[in-house]
Design a protein around this motif. Structure first.
Motif, PDB file in Angstrom:
ATOM      1  N   ALA A 185       0.818  -1.220   0.000  1.00 38.65           N
ATOM      2  CA  ALA A 185       0.000   0.000   0.000  1.00 38.65           C
ATOM      3  C   ALA A 185       0.849   1.266   0.000  1.00 38.65           C
ATOM      4  CB  ALA A 185      -0.933  -0.004   1.210  1.00 38.65           C
ATOM      5  N   TYR A 186       1.983   1.250   0.723  1.00 38.09           N
ATOM      6  CA  TYR A 186       2.698   2.499   0.999  1.00 38.09           C
ATOM      7  C   TYR A 186       4.141   2.520   0.507  1.00 38.09           C
ATOM      8  CZ  TYR A 186      -1.275   2.975   4.179  1.00 38.09           C
ATOM      9  OH  TYR A 186      -2.540   3.042   4.707  1.00 38.09           O
ATOM     10  N   ASP A 187       4.539   1.551  -0.271  1.00 38.38           N
ATOM     11  CA  ASP A 187       5.922   1.466  -0.768  1.00 38.38           C
ATOM     12  C   ASP A 187       6.379   2.757  -1.433  1.00 38.38           C
ATOM     13  OD1 ASP A 187       8.291  -0.363  -1.656  1.00 38.38           O
ATOM     14  OD2 ASP A 187       7.616   0.574  -3.511  1.00 38.38           O
ATOM     15  N   ARG A 188       5.502   3.436  -2.145  1.00 40.09           N
ATOM     16  CA  ARG A 188       5.889   4.605  -2.950  1.00 40.09           C
ATOM     17  C   ARG A 188       5.638   5.944  -2.259  1.00 40.09           C
ATOM     18  NH1 ARG A 188       6.252   2.725  -8.407  1.00 40.09           N
ATOM     19  NH2 ARG A 188       5.642   4.716  -9.322  1.00 40.09           N
ATOM     20  N   VAL A 189       5.180   5.903  -1.010  1.00 36.86           N
ATOM     21  CA  VAL A 189       4.985   7.151  -0.274  1.00 36.86           C
ATOM     22  C   VAL A 189       6.339   7.849  -0.128  1.00 36.86           C
ATOM     23  CG1 VAL A 189       4.401   8.142   1.976  1.00 36.86           C
ATOM     24  CG2 VAL A 189       2.958   6.363   0.981  1.00 36.86           C
ATOM     25  N   GLY A 190       6.391   9.127  -0.470  1.00 36.22           N
ATOM     26  CA  GLY A 190       7.634   9.879  -0.443  1.00 36.22           C
ATOM     27  C   GLY A 190       8.237  10.085  -1.816  1.00 36.22           C
ATOM     28  N   ARG A 191       7.558   9.594  -2.844  1.00 31.11           N
ATOM     29  CA  ARG A 191       8.085   9.748  -4.198  1.00 31.11           C
ATOM     30  C   ARG A 191       8.026  11.198  -4.660  1.00 31.11           C
ATOM     31  NH1 ARG A 191       6.588   5.945  -9.420  1.00 31.11           N
ATOM     32  NH2 ARG A 191       8.126   6.831 -10.837  1.00 31.11           N
ATOM     33  N   GLU A 192       7.018  11.926  -4.202  1.00 30.27           N
ATOM     34  CA  GLU A 192       6.873  13.331  -4.577  1.00 30.27           C
ATOM     35  C   GLU A 192       6.661  14.164  -3.323  1.00 30.27           C
ATOM     36  OE1 GLU A 192       3.780  13.795  -7.378  1.00 30.27           O
ATOM     37  OE2 GLU A 192       4.696  12.502  -8.900  1.00 30.27           O
ATOM     38  N   PRO A 193       7.260  15.372  -3.282  1.00 34.18           N
ATOM     39  CA  PRO A 193       7.093  16.220  -2.093  1.00 34.18           C
ATOM     40  C   PRO A 193       5.694  16.796  -2.017  1.00 34.18           C
ATOM     41  CG  PRO A 193       8.314  17.388  -3.789  1.00 34.18           C
ATOM     42  CD  PRO A 193       8.122  15.984  -4.296  1.00 34.18           C
ATOM     43  N   PRO A 194       5.138  16.931  -0.803  1.00 34.53           N
ATOM     44  CA  PRO A 194       3.842  17.602  -0.658  1.00 34.53           C
ATOM     45  C   PRO A 194       3.944  19.060  -1.080  1.00 34.53           C
ATOM     46  CG  PRO A 194       4.479  16.431   1.359  1.00 34.53           C
ATOM     47  CD  PRO A 194       5.673  16.464   0.472  1.00 34.53           C
ATOM     48  N   ALA A 195       2.824  19.677  -1.385  1.00 33.44           N
ATOM     49  CA  ALA A 195       2.810  21.058  -1.871  1.00 33.44           C
ATOM     50  C   ALA A 195       3.421  22.026  -0.871  1.00 33.44           C
ATOM     51  CB  ALA A 195       1.373  21.483  -2.186  1.00 33.44           C
ATOM     52  N   ASP A 196       3.196  21.802   0.438  1.00 32.12           N
ATOM     53  CA  ASP A 196       3.698  22.772   1.412  1.00 32.12           C
ATOM     54  C   ASP A 196       5.211  22.753   1.514  1.00 32.12           C
ATOM     55  OD1 ASP A 196       3.748  20.271   2.560  1.00 32.12           O
ATOM     56  OD2 ASP A 196       3.092  20.936   4.530  1.00 32.12           O
ATOM     57  N   THR A 197       5.856  21.597   1.248  1.00 31.43           N
ATOM     58  CA  THR A 197       7.317  21.565   1.295  1.00 31.43           C
ATOM     59  C   THR A 197       7.911  22.285   0.093  1.00 31.43           C
ATOM     60  OG1 THR A 197       7.436  19.424   0.154  1.00 31.43           O
ATOM     61  CG2 THR A 197       7.346  19.388   2.548  1.00 31.43           C
ATOM     62  N   VAL A 198       7.223  22.225  -1.034  1.00 29.58           N
ATOM     63  CA  VAL A 198       7.681  22.970  -2.214  1.00 29.58           C
ATOM     64  C   VAL A 198       7.611  24.461  -1.941  1.00 29.58           C
ATOM     65  CG1 VAL A 198       7.210  23.467  -4.636  1.00 29.58           C
ATOM     66  CG2 VAL A 198       6.979  21.124  -3.778  1.00 29.58           C
ATOM     67  N   ASP A 199       6.519  24.905  -1.297  1.00 28.96           N
ATOM     68  CA  ASP A 199       6.376  26.315  -0.952  1.00 28.96           C
ATOM     69  C   ASP A 199       7.474  26.765   0.006  1.00 28.96           C
ATOM     70  OD1 ASP A 199       4.152  26.380  -2.526  1.00 28.96           O
ATOM     71  OD2 ASP A 199       2.730  26.129  -0.874  1.00 28.96           O
ATOM     72  N   GLU A 200       7.810  25.912   0.983  1.00 29.70           N
ATOM     73  CA  GLU A 200       8.865  26.232   1.937  1.00 29.70           C
ATOM     74  C   GLU A 200      10.197  26.426   1.232  1.00 29.70           C
ATOM     75  OE1 GLU A 200       9.297  23.433   5.031  1.00 29.70           O
ATOM     76  OE2 GLU A 200       7.371  23.886   5.955  1.00 29.70           O
ATOM     77  N   ALA A 201      10.487  25.540   0.280  1.00 26.83           N
ATOM     78  CA  ALA A 201      11.763  25.598  -0.427  1.00 26.83           C
ATOM     79  C   ALA A 201      11.889  26.882  -1.234  1.00 26.83           C
ATOM     80  CB  ALA A 201      11.902  24.380  -1.344  1.00 26.83           C
TER      81      ALA A 201
END
Length: 247
Positions: A185-201
């Protein structure tokens, strides 16, 4: 089953002794208190859980994870480290919820080995419920043991749960069937950053930042193919937790 019941009773007795020796032991966490005893109990209840620390050191040396903050061992007087970890766990919960796609997967309890902070992710009718500062896992939970930097990397889309598991940065405990269900179910969790981390960067970019080497692609696409030997272990009790209401 009888052996597990006996170990659970011994474990609860150990917690009672720990609470007697230290009045704040049952509600302490590594952000403010010494959790050496709790860490030892965790390794007893979940054999080889502390191996995660060695795997994290190896990943730091290989530049797969950032080096620890020089002030990491200092007391978290103003709660900054706790708030950062809280954000990472909340992002992890959103990632787990988004990946599940409405399907009801296993309930998951996560413990961060450095502060001995527990969080629980429980599927429900309205989606995945995240509870940080949980007292420990429920009997039927999959238990995930990892570290702060690993969960932060997963939450920021720099590392997947499957990759972390294969590198020993995450150790799973529960029945073999539960762990298979979790990884599928969760093997690929973390493949893409959430929107809020992109905003932080975008908003704040550090002047100097160490380059983190990408995780090598796994040899197989099957999440369960290289499961570590802890698959056979099942829950034997609750570990001394970072208790609710401490912050």
């Amino acid at each position: 089953m009888r052996r597990h019941v006996c170990m659970s009773r011994l474990f609860l007795l150990s917690l009672a002794v720990a609470a007697t020796l230290s009045p704040s032991a049952s509600s302490a966490c590594g952000y403010h208190d010494d959790v050496s005893m709790a860490r030892g109990l965790l390794n007893w209840v979940y054999p080889d859980a502390l191996h995660v620390l060695g795997s994290i050191s190896t990943a730091v040396a290989a530049h797969r994870l950032p080096p620890p903050d020089p002030a990491a061992g200092a007391p978290d007087l103003f709660g900054a480290k706790y708030r950062k970890t809280l954000r990472s766990l909340e992002r992890l919960g959103r990632g787990l919820g988004a990946t599940s796609g409405g399907r009801r997967g296993p309930s998951v309890s996560v413990v961060l080995i450095e502060p001995m902070l527990w969080a629980r992710f429980e599927p429900g009718e309205g989606g995945l419920r995240t509870r940080v500062h949980a007292t420990g896992p429920e009997p039927d939970d999959v238990v995930l043991v990892s570290g702060e930097a690993v969960i932060d990397a997963i939450a920021r889309g720099r590392l997947t749960i499957g990759e972390a598991h294969r590198f020993g940065l995450v150790r799973l405990y529960g029945s073999a069937a539960q762990q298979v269900q979790f990884l599928l179910a969760y093997d690929r969790v973390g493949r893409e950053p959430p929107a809020d981390t992109v905003d932080e960067a975008v908003q704040s970019k550090p002047s100097s930042q160490q380059t983190i080497a990408p995780i090598a692609a796994p040899a197989t696409a099957t999440a369960v193919a290289s499961s570590p030997p802890q698959l056979a272990n099942s829950h034997k009790g609750r570990a001394l937790a970072c208790g609710p209401g401490h912050h």
